[in-house]
Each structure stands twice: as structure tokens, then as C-alpha cells.
Design an enzyme around this catalytic site. Structure first.
Site, mmCIF file in Angstrom:
data_model
loop_
_atom_site.group_PDB
_atom_site.id
_atom_site.type_symbol
_atom_site.label_atom_id
_atom_site.label_comp_id
_atom_site.label_asym_id
_atom_site.label_seq_id
_atom_site.Cartn_x
_atom_site.Cartn_y
_atom_site.Cartn_z
ATOM 1 N N ILE A 18 24.037 -72.417 -29.513
ATOM 2 C CA ILE A 18 23.375 -70.764 -30.343
ATOM 3 C C ILE A 18 22.311 -70.866 -29.712
ATOM 4 O O ILE A 18 21.244 -69.533 -29.634
ATOM 5 C CB ILE A 18 24.001 -70.996 -31.765
ATOM 6 C CG1 ILE A 18 23.395 -69.999 -32.777
ATOM 7 C CG2 ILE A 18 22.864 -72.361 -32.720
ATOM 8 C CD1 ILE A 18 23.979 -70.058 -33.755
ATOM 9 N N VAL A 40 23.948 -78.268 -35.518
ATOM 10 C CA VAL A 40 23.640 -77.019 -34.937
ATOM 11 C C VAL A 40 22.024 -77.129 -35.231
ATOM 12 O O VAL A 40 20.813 -76.765 -35.282
ATOM 13 C CB VAL A 40 24.253 -76.292 -35.192
ATOM 14 C CG1 VAL A 40 24.226 -76.271 -37.217
ATOM 15 C CG2 VAL A 40 23.473 -74.744 -34.822
ATOM 16 N N ASP A 41 21.630 -77.832 -37.330
ATOM 17 C CA ASP A 41 19.771 -77.799 -37.545
ATOM 18 C C ASP A 41 19.007 -78.803 -36.653
ATOM 19 O O ASP A 41 17.996 -78.283 -36.124
ATOM 20 C CB ASP A 41 20.196 -78.982 -38.905
ATOM 21 C CG ASP A 41 18.884 -79.071 -39.930
ATOM 22 O OD1 ASP A 41 18.665 -78.061 -39.277
ATOM 23 O OD2 ASP A 41 19.329 -79.169 -40.991
ATOM 24 N N SER A 128 29.038 -75.383 -42.159
ATOM 25 C CA SER A 128 30.150 -76.626 -43.002
ATOM 26 C C SER A 128 30.817 -77.032 -42.508
ATOM 27 O O SER A 128 32.021 -78.306 -42.868
ATOM 28 C CB SER A 128 30.370 -76.229 -43.952
ATOM 29 O OG SER A 128 28.650 -75.670 -45.749
ATOM 30 N N TYR A 132 29.959 -81.855 -42.926
ATOM 31 C CA TYR A 132 30.211 -81.290 -44.008
ATOM 32 C C TYR A 132 32.007 -81.045 -44.267
ATOM 33 O O TYR A 132 32.140 -81.007 -45.697
ATOM 34 C CB TYR A 132 29.444 -80.072 -44.432
ATOM 35 C CG TYR A 132 28.212 -79.740 -44.698
ATOM 36 C CD1 TYR A 132 27.373 -81.353 -44.331
ATOM 37 C CD2 TYR A 132 27.289 -79.301 -45.354
ATOM 38 C CE1 TYR A 132 25.801 -80.975 -44.864
ATOM 39 C CE2 TYR A 132 25.918 -79.549 -45.397
ATOM 40 C CZ TYR A 132 25.292 -80.589 -45.375
ATOM 41 O OH TYR A 132 24.191 -80.746 -45.718
#
Length: 186
Positions: A18, A40-41, A128, A132
């Protein structure tokens, strides 16, 4: 790549990174602290550079972070986008704590914020579904329902392209299958 046209918006699924997608908005699956993390964060914070973190710190000072289901916007820093919208997805706890609605809120709030910032294109990760532990098939169903509802209820949003950027093969397969089944717009 799989795609479907809903009214004036094209919804696509692709596999890749991304941080390389040239959309007006790249969505970050953030944590409540907004200070970066794994997955991804971490990738978005690393690729985007320190300006993203600086703006996240300012948001923390003003409102104390970002709650689950909510969304905030920052610069995209060094990313090939105009903005990053950070949203905090729910941790999966067996589906008994409103996780589906919280995930739906992530997508809805992010889409509204993108439209408010006059974005024409937005790229979502699979919110998520990593650490998560949200079940991937249910997350895809929820995400696509949220997008379908948003497009139906906001025909003047200005969003022309909505991309789901899947990092892993399993999510990519699931999203492709869901798009092939079609999305209902009434």
C-alpha cells in the site's frame, strides 16, 4: 486485479504494498496511540517519514489519540498520496464485543473523511486482519458492505476509485471472490 463498478465509483482489489499506491488517500490501520507500530502501520510510518509522526503527535495532544472505529487525517509525507487517514480497527474477541460494527465504522468514518478532503481515490489495507485477528472472510464482507452502503448513501462523495490493497495472498483471494459475487447497490 478484480474490479466492479458501483454507480460512478470503481471498486478494485489488488495485491501489493500500500505504501507504493498512488491514491489521493492511503489508509493506515493504526493503533489508538497513533505513534506507529507493526504491520501496515509501521510500514506507512517508515515509508512516509517523520512528518506523519509529527502530525500524529499533534493530534494526540489535541484529542488524546484515536478511538476504535474513528479516523483522523494527516499528511502523507513521502508517500505517493496527498493524505493518510488513520483508523483504528477492533481487536477480534470472538465477535461478542461489537467488532463487526466497529470495523464498519472504520470504513464509514474513513470514507466520509476522504470525501470531506475532496479525495477522488482511496486505498485501504485489510484492517484488523493481522495481529488484531479479525477473521479475514468476515472482515472482507464487512469492508465491502461498508463501501457499498457509503456509495449508495453518498452519491455525490466525489470518490471515483476505492482500492483494497491486499498484502497477503489469502486476503487477495478472499476479496477477489467477494467482488466476483458482486455488491448490491439499491
Amino acid at each position: 486485479m478484480e474490479e466492479i463498478k458501483l454507480q460512478t465509483t470503481t471498486v478494485k482489489v489488488l495485491q501489493g504494498d500500500i505504501t507504493k499506491v498512488a491514491a489521493d488517500v492511503i489508509v493506515n490501520a493504526a493503533n489508538t496511540s497513533l505513534l506507529g507500530g507493526g504491520g501496515v502501520d509501521g510500514a506507512i510510518h517508515r515509508a512516509g517519514g517523520k512528518r506523519i509522526l509529527e502530525e500524529c503527535r499533534k493530534i494526540r495532544e489535541q484529542q488524546g489519540g484515536c478511538q476504535v472505529g474513528e479516523a483522523v487525517v494527516t499528511t502523507a509525507g513521502n508517500l505517493p498520496a496527498s493524505f493518510v487517514i488513520h483508523t483504528v480497527g477492533p481487536v477480534w474477541n470472538g465477535g461478542t464485543n461489537g467488532e463487526e460494527q466497529k470495523l464498519m465504522n472504520c470504513y464509514a468514518n474513513t470514507l466520509h473523511l476522504a470525501s470531506k478532503n475532496q479525495a477522488r481515490s482511496i486505498a485501504f489495507p485489510n484492517i484488523s486482519t493481522g495481529i488484531y485477528r479479525f477473521p479475514k472472510a468476515l472482515a472482507a464482507k464487512t469492508a465491502l458492505e461498508a463501501v457499498s452502503t457509503f456509495i449508495r448513501c453518498n452519491p455525490e462523495s466525489g470518490l471515483e476509485q476505492i482500492w483494497f490493497v491486499c498484502f497477503d495472498e489469502e486476503n487477495y483471494r478472499i476479496y477477489r471472490e467477494r467482488l466476483r459475487e458482486g455488491l448490491e447497490i439499491e
